[in-house]
Design an enzyme around this catalytic site. Structure first.
Site, short mmCIF file in Angstrom:
data_model
loop_
_atom_site.label_atom_id
_atom_site.label_comp_id
_atom_site.label_asym_id
_atom_site.label_seq_id
_atom_site.Cartn_x
_atom_site.Cartn_y
_atom_site.Cartn_z
N HIS A 66 75.08 -12.77 19.48
CA HIS A 66 75.34 -11.43 20.01
C HIS A 66 74.42 -11.22 21.22
O HIS A 66 73.34 -11.81 21.29
CB HIS A 66 75.00 -10.44 18.89
CG HIS A 66 75.32 -9.01 19.17
ND1 HIS A 66 74.53 -8.21 19.97
CD2 HIS A 66 76.32 -8.21 18.72
CE1 HIS A 66 75.04 -6.98 20.00
NE2 HIS A 66 76.14 -6.96 19.26
N CYS A 113 80.45 -8.02 22.23
CA CYS A 113 79.03 -8.28 22.58
C CYS A 113 78.66 -9.74 22.38
O CYS A 113 77.53 -10.06 21.96
CB CYS A 113 78.07 -7.40 21.78
SG CYS A 113 78.26 -5.66 22.12
N LYS A 137 74.61 -1.15 9.41
CA LYS A 137 75.49 -2.23 8.94
C LYS A 137 75.18 -2.60 7.50
O LYS A 137 75.63 -3.61 6.98
CB LYS A 137 75.36 -3.44 9.86
CG LYS A 137 75.86 -3.16 11.29
CD LYS A 137 75.71 -4.37 12.16
CE LYS A 137 75.78 -4.10 13.64
NZ LYS A 137 77.12 -3.89 14.15
N ASP A 171 68.96 -13.48 13.15
CA ASP A 171 69.60 -12.20 13.43
C ASP A 171 70.47 -11.88 12.21
O ASP A 171 71.53 -12.47 12.02
CB ASP A 171 70.45 -12.33 14.70
CG ASP A 171 71.27 -11.08 14.97
OD1 ASP A 171 71.32 -10.18 14.09
OD2 ASP A 171 71.87 -11.00 16.06
N GLN A 196 74.67 -9.03 10.70
CA GLN A 196 75.89 -9.16 9.89
C GLN A 196 75.61 -9.83 8.56
O GLN A 196 76.38 -9.68 7.61
CB GLN A 196 76.96 -9.98 10.65
CG GLN A 196 77.39 -9.39 11.98
CD GLN A 196 78.16 -8.08 11.84
OE1 GLN A 196 78.72 -7.77 10.79
NE2 GLN A 196 78.18 -7.30 12.91
C1 LIG Z 1 75.06 -10.26 15.02
C2 LIG Z 1 74.61 -8.97 15.65
N1 LIG Z 1 73.41 -8.90 16.22
C3 LIG Z 1 72.95 -7.78 16.77
C4 LIG Z 1 73.70 -6.63 16.77
C5 LIG Z 1 73.16 -5.39 17.39
O1 LIG Z 1 73.00 -4.39 16.44
P1 LIG Z 1 72.69 -2.89 16.88
O2 LIG Z 1 73.75 -2.52 17.88
O3 LIG Z 1 72.77 -2.12 15.61
O4 LIG Z 1 71.33 -2.90 17.49
C6 LIG Z 1 74.97 -6.64 16.21
C7 LIG Z 1 75.84 -5.45 16.25
O5 LIG Z 1 77.03 -5.54 16.20
C8 LIG Z 1 75.43 -7.84 15.61
O6 LIG Z 1 76.62 -7.91 15.03
#
Ligand SMILES: Cc1ncc(COP(=O)(O)O)c(C=O)c1O
Length: 404
Positions: free
Chosen positions: A120, A361, A223, A197, A200
């Protein structure tokens, strides 16, 4: 299915407020159970005060609620200490703190960082802002032909001796689950600090950070059935202690003069300013709620939903499926040949089916796969087989319309 789906759905006020919607945008954010609203309401109604600052009893109550939520997260992750839980506003904020904080104490010009093709933007752009301008180099694990993490290539890239390996636990665009235990083991054997990370991954499986031996694990409250505006940067004490604070201000200091400041102990050193107290309390409530649920049953249910949806999609002509149903945490990404993903998503929206279209993203991933984007169907424990079947019917109609 070995849980009562209709009883579960009743715990989520969104579904009684909007029975007309089929919500399949769960990877973007999850709906929240009533327990989360109750905890946040109760905090604002009867405890509202700032934390750690004032001498009065209300502030002490608020501080207790806030710190209890931190302990709940620490126990949930099996962290050794509560101070290893740093509150952030979400995964993105956590990554910015982490990457900025590593620069200097851990990473210097010429050092290498290894990420994957599936990351992401939250695990890409902070490296661009805080690390690459200072001479750090970024290497990228490629994809296999079936859009999975290429373990053989990963092992080869480890020979470049990255100082940090930073990989998503679950791909937000494809749903594929990385073999995190192997990734952590191999990366640590190669001498790297390992970051996962978990944005998810946290909702897919119970994480034991000590058993996994991961150095940093990041996720967002929203999430994990919790509110927006709160997230967690877990780190082992010895690595958190190295991080330079990204934000300066109140509470993160021990002493301040006009010419210099000294920093507070963990976790406060990395939590400048008034935190999102109510959201931390809400996330604590979400975790307590989740601990009363059968996570294995949730996993099995999501796996069955993905399989049924995937099998149904296979019967619809002209669909390109980008995700596979095995080792998948609940996401199916697809495209209709020669059509823009937004067209399909718009037709589904007209039938009250909420999905996401675009590059999610994860623009570099789509460039790697050589596709413009996808329509993403992301499933949660509260989705039903009936919703899958209605979505497949709507998808069939939309595909017929667009292919005319
Ligand atoms: C794998 C992953 N990393 C990071 C993020 C970023 O999360 P946030 O927008 O809650 O900061 C997301 C959000 O969709 C994600 O799916």
């Amino acid at each position: 299915m070995n849980f009562d789906l209709s009883a579960l759905r009743q715990e989520f006020p969104f579904f009684s407020a909007h029975p007309e919607w089929i919500y399949l945008d769960n990877a973007a954010t999850l709906h929240k159970p009533q327990a989360v609203f109750d905890a946040m309401n109760e905090f604002y109604r009867s405890q509202n005060s700032n934390v750690h600052r004032s001498a009065h009893g209300l502030s002490q109550q608020a501080t207790t609620a806030f710190e209890t939520a931190r302990t709940t997260v620490a126990q949930f992750l099996n962290a050794r200490f509560s101070h290893e839980i740093i509150w952030t506003s979400g995964t993105t904020a956590g990554f910015n703190q982490l990457v900025f904080g590593l620069m200097g104490p851990v990473l210097q010009s010429g050092d290498r960082v290894l990420i994957s093709s599936m990351e992401h933007h939250a695990n890409i752009v902070p490296w661009h802002i805080h690390a690459l301008p200072f001479g750090v180099e970024l290497d990228v694990v490629p994809l296999t032909a079936d859009h999975r993490f290429d373990m053989a290539a990963f092992e080869e890239l480890l020979q470049l001796k990255p100082k940090v390996v930073s990989i998503s636990h679950v791909s937000n665009a494809l749903g594929h689950i990385q073999q995190v235990a192997d990734i952590v083991r191999l990366a640590k054997a190669a001498g790297a600090i390992v970051v996962l990370d978990g944005a998810q991954g946290i909702v897919w499986q119970r994480i034991d950070v000590q058993a996994l031996d991961v150095d940093f694990y990041l996720f967002s409250g929203h999430k994990l059935y919790g509110p927006t505006g709160i997230g967690v940067l877990y780190g082992k004490t010895r690595y958190l202690a190295l991080l330079r604070p990204l934000l300066g201000g109140g509470e993160m200091i021990k002493t301040v003069s006009f010419t210099q400041s000294s920093w507070n102990d963990l976790p406060y050193r990395l939590e400048a300013g008034t935190p999102n107290i109510a959201a931390a309390v809400g996330l604590g409530a979400a975790i307590l709620w989740l601990q009363q649920q059968d996570l294995t049953a949730f996993q099995q249910h999501k796996t069955a939903l993905v399989q049924r949806f995937y099998d149904g999609c296979k019967q619809i002509p002209l669909l390109d499926l980008l995700s596979g149903p095995t080792t998948n945490a609940g996401i199916v990404a697809l495209n209709l040949k020669n059509e823009h993903p937004a067209d399909l998503a718009t037709l589904l929206d007209q039938q009250n089916i909420a999905v996401r279209a675009g590059t999610h993203c994860a623009m570099p991933l789509f460039n790697t796969m050589n596709v413009k984007g996808s329509v993403r169907f992301s499933f949660a424990c509260y989705n039903s087989f009936d919703e899958v079947d209605r979505t497949l019917a709507a998808l069939t109609t939309a595909v017929e319309l667009l292919s005319e």
